[in-house]
Design a protein around this motif. Structure first.
Motif, PDB file in Angstrom:
ATOM      1  N   ARG A 187       0.886  -1.335   0.008  1.00  0.00           N
ATOM      2  CA  ARG A 187       0.134   0.028  -0.025  1.00  0.00           C
ATOM      3  C   ARG A 187       0.768   1.206   0.167  1.00  0.00           C
ATOM      4  NH1 ARG A 187      -5.409   0.935   3.753  1.00  0.00           N
ATOM      5  NH2 ARG A 187      -5.715   3.192   3.157  1.00  0.00           N
ATOM      6  N   GLU A 191       0.711   3.936  -3.108  1.00  0.00           N
ATOM      7  CA  GLU A 191       0.157   5.429  -2.781  1.00  0.00           C
ATOM      8  C   GLU A 191       1.352   6.492  -3.017  1.00  0.00           C
ATOM      9  OE1 GLU A 191      -1.200   5.270   1.354  1.00  0.00           O
ATOM     10  OE2 GLU A 191      -3.147   4.456   0.717  1.00  0.00           O
ATOM     11  N   LEU A 221      -9.404  -6.892  -2.863  1.00  0.00           N
ATOM     12  CA  LEU A 221      -8.899  -6.070  -1.746  1.00  0.00           C
ATOM     13  C   LEU A 221      -9.850  -6.727  -0.586  1.00  0.00           C
ATOM     14  CD1 LEU A 221      -8.093  -2.456  -3.213  1.00  0.00           C
ATOM     15  CD2 LEU A 221      -6.722  -4.720  -2.787  1.00  0.00           C
ATOM     16  N   PHE A 225      -7.988  -7.243   2.941  1.00  0.00           N
ATOM     17  CA  PHE A 225      -8.028  -6.494   4.207  1.00  0.00           C
ATOM     18  C   PHE A 225      -8.875  -7.616   5.048  1.00  0.00           C
ATOM     19  CE2 PHE A 225      -8.040  -2.914   1.495  1.00  0.00           C
ATOM     20  CZ  PHE A 225      -7.407  -1.795   2.474  1.00  0.00           C
ATOM     21  N   GLU A 246     -13.862  -1.043   3.867  1.00  0.00           N
ATOM     22  CA  GLU A 246     -12.583  -0.542   3.925  1.00  0.00           C
ATOM     23  C   GLU A 246     -11.847  -0.582   2.590  1.00  0.00           C
ATOM     24  OE1 GLU A 246      -8.430  -0.350   6.333  1.00  0.00           O
ATOM     25  OE2 GLU A 246      -9.857  -1.834   6.989  1.00  0.00           O
ATOM     26  N   ALA A 247     -12.099  -1.983   1.983  1.00  0.00           N
ATOM     27  CA  ALA A 247     -11.735  -2.179   0.711  1.00  0.00           C
ATOM     28  C   ALA A 247     -12.132  -1.386  -0.373  1.00  0.00           C
ATOM     29  CB  ALA A 247     -11.673  -3.588   0.258  1.00  0.00           C
ATOM     30  N   SER A 249     -13.855   1.435  -0.112  1.00  0.00           N
ATOM     31  CA  SER A 249     -13.760   2.914   0.240  1.00  0.00           C
ATOM     32  C   SER A 249     -12.399   3.304  -0.303  1.00  0.00           C
ATOM     33  CB  SER A 249     -13.962   3.188   1.757  1.00  0.00           C
ATOM     34  OG  SER A 249     -15.084   2.965   1.985  1.00  0.00           O
ATOM     35  N   TRP A 250     -11.307   2.650   0.072  1.00  0.00           N
ATOM     36  CA  TRP A 250      -9.827   2.801  -0.507  1.00  0.00           C
ATOM     37  C   TRP A 250      -9.974   2.957  -2.038  1.00  0.00           C
ATOM     38  CZ3 TRP A 250      -6.173   0.612  -3.858  1.00  0.00           C
ATOM     39  CH2 TRP A 250      -4.852   1.329  -3.593  1.00  0.00           C
ATOM     40  N   LYS A 253     -11.887   6.267  -3.000  1.00  0.00           N
ATOM     41  CA  LYS A 253     -10.888   7.464  -2.709  1.00  0.00           C
ATOM     42  C   LYS A 253      -9.976   7.644  -3.857  1.00  0.00           C
ATOM     43  CE  LYS A 253      -8.670   9.411   1.235  1.00  0.00           C
ATOM     44  NZ  LYS A 253      -7.295   9.906   0.579  1.00  0.00           N
ATOM     45  N   LEU A 254      -9.548   6.609  -4.546  1.00  0.00           N
ATOM     46  CA  LEU A 254      -8.657   6.870  -5.731  1.00  0.00           C
ATOM     47  C   LEU A 254      -9.480   7.652  -6.567  1.00  0.00           C
ATOM     48  CD1 LEU A 254      -6.892   3.587  -6.320  1.00  0.00           C
ATOM     49  CD2 LEU A 254      -6.108   5.369  -5.126  1.00  0.00           C
ATOM     50  N   ILE A 307      -2.257  -4.275  -0.562  1.00  0.00           N
ATOM     51  CA  ILE A 307      -2.905  -3.131   0.020  1.00  0.00           C
ATOM     52  C   ILE A 307      -3.391  -3.345   1.289  1.00  0.00           C
ATOM     53  CG2 ILE A 307      -4.522  -1.327  -0.454  1.00  0.00           C
ATOM     54  CD1 ILE A 307      -2.367  -1.776  -2.391  1.00  0.00           C
ATOM     55  N   GLY A 308      -3.999  -4.637   1.587  1.00  0.00           N
ATOM     56  CA  GLY A 308      -4.511  -4.661   2.967  1.00  0.00           C
ATOM     57  C   GLY A 308      -3.481  -5.671   3.828  1.00  0.00           C
TER      58      GLY A 308
END
Length: 438
Positions: A187, A191, A221, A225, A246-247, A249-250, A253-254, A307-308
């Motif tokens: 992650r 990022e 994801l 997670f 959470e997955a 939402s990540w 957010k991108l 990522i998780g």
């Protein structure tokens, strides 16, 4: 991209479910699975002709047919004829063909379809093939081997595993000052790379709201997670857990942070990668050969970054299945087992078509190791998150992809979209238990 056509076919779930619901075909016992023969080691009976159905309509189909031709040349008493259909037509056509006595002898089938066709008695158990050949989990990646089981019986002998991987544009890496030999692995690295790309005016990771391929990224994801799409016995959907929210939402957010356009069209993420507009695209191993046809594109492929909290990746697998017949021909069943075993052992050439071989002996072959891209993605074998062996599960998983679509497009907040999807999924799981008798 024949694999993609299979998943678009699952979007036609209602038609497919109706066809399967009419099946109820084949003998009620397991005679097709315990027919005379020695389970695939050899066949010494009279000449038999076997009809094989598959959905390999792309370049992989040419490779598959060449393998069948080689088999036929080596076996004077077994002749395999190949019938190829689009996956969506194939899965809809198969139950009725079996009921009418016009079905194939051998079928290539995706792992997530085995339980559905086994429940309807369209395909027969093949435990004796595995037993007679001494095949076990040790001969295959455990995740792939276990995926062929339904109600403690084996219905599929795995041929391959096709995961998604991280494709990246090396030219865009260089423009953003990133090392094109070092794709992100976690992650923090992802990022950081996205921030560098954004600084160079590049939207680095286009998130498709469709199953291909944003939905498959989200699927990966959710498991990374620490979540899962279903509970242990697949009686309840769990893709609205905190981990799943959470997955998704990540990924959402991108979009809101400007790393992706707000409304990416179907396949636009992949086409943008090739056109030098998108730096990252999570896509299937089947795209390797397509990219090789574009020498002007500077690209690489690597396992999906973690990522998780753990490694996990969407994947599926092609399996061989023996089809139930109104009247079992023991010689045909014995010949079919010889063919299945032979092609499993000769899957190195199949790997060149854009697949990871399921058999360990082939994975360790120097010729496979030389297939750089497939070898890189074979590292994901232990991380494959396959759907459960539950009849009708493909239609249920489509509801996750619908919820993901709503979240990524901003139609609903991720939590609400996933909650709504789970409510529908639980109802469909209940309906499927009644329909398939599970």
């Amino acid at each position: 991209m024949s694999t993609r056509r299979h998943f678009l076919a699952l979007g036609l779930g209602a038609a497919g479910a109706t066809a399967l619901g009419l099946a109820g075909c084949g003998d009620d016992d397991d005679s097709a699975g315990t027919a005379a023969g020695n389970g695939g080691k050899d066949y010494t009976g009279p000449k038999v002709t076997l009809n094989l159905w598959n959905g390999f309509t792309g370049g992989d189909g040419d490779i598959f047919k060449k393998l069948v031709d080689t088999f036929n040349g080596e076996h004077a008493n077994i002749a395999v004829t190949v019938a190829t259909y689009r996956w969506e037509d194939y899965y809809a056509k198969l139950p009725g063909a079996v009921t009418s006595g016009n079905g194939p002898d051998v079928a290539v089938m995706h792992m997530d379809m085995l339980a559905t066709f086994a429940a309807r008695k369209v395909i027969a158990p093949v435990d004796d093939v595995a037993t007679a050949l001494g095949l076990s989990e040790n001969d295959f990646a455990p995740t792939v081997w276990k995926g062929g089981l339904y109600k403690d019986k084996r219905y599929g002998i795995p041929l391959d595993m096709h995961p998604v991987g991280l494709y990246y544009n090396k030219a865009l890496f260089q423009r953003a000052g990133l090392d094109p030999a070092k794709p992100p692995q976690d992650r923090a690295e992802m990022e950081a790379a996205l921030a560098a790309l954004k600084g160079a005016g590049i939207q680095g990771f286009w998130i498709s709201p469709f199953q291909f391929t944003g939905g498959m990224t989200a699927y990966s994801l959710v498991y990374q997670f620490g979540g899962a799409l279903y509970n242990a016995d697949a009686t309840k959907a769990t893709f609205n857990s905190d981990a799943a929210v959470e997955a998704v939402s990540w990924l959402r957010k991108l979009v809101t942070d400007g790393h992706s356009p707000a409304d990416v069209g179907q396949d636009a993420d992949y086409l943008a990668l090739k056109a030098g507009q998108n730096a990252f695209n999570v896509n299937g191993i089947w795209q390797v050969n397509d990219l090789k046809k574009s020498p002007e594109v500077q690209w690489g492929v690597a396992p999906v970054p973690q990522i998780g909290s753990k490694r996990a990746v969407w994947a599926n697998s092609h399996n061989f299945a023996i089809v139930q017949q109104k009247r079992t021909d023991a010689n045909k069943v014995a010949g079919a087992k010889v063919f299945i075993n032979w092609l499993s052992q000769h899957s190195l050439d199949w790997a060149a078509g854009g697949q990871v071989p399921a058999r360990r002996s082939v994975l360790e072959d120097p010729k496979f190791i030389a297939l750089t891209e497939a070898k890189a993605l074979s590292a994901e074998l232990p991380d494959a998150a396959f759907p459960p062996a539950t009849p009708g599960i493909g239609d249920v998983t489509n509801l996750f992809y619908t919820a993901f679509n709503e979240a990524i497009l901003g139609k609903k907040p991720p939590k609400q979209a996933l909650d709504d999807g789970v409510a529908k999924a639980d109802k469909l799981l209940e309906d499927n238990r009644k329909k398939y008798g599970d």
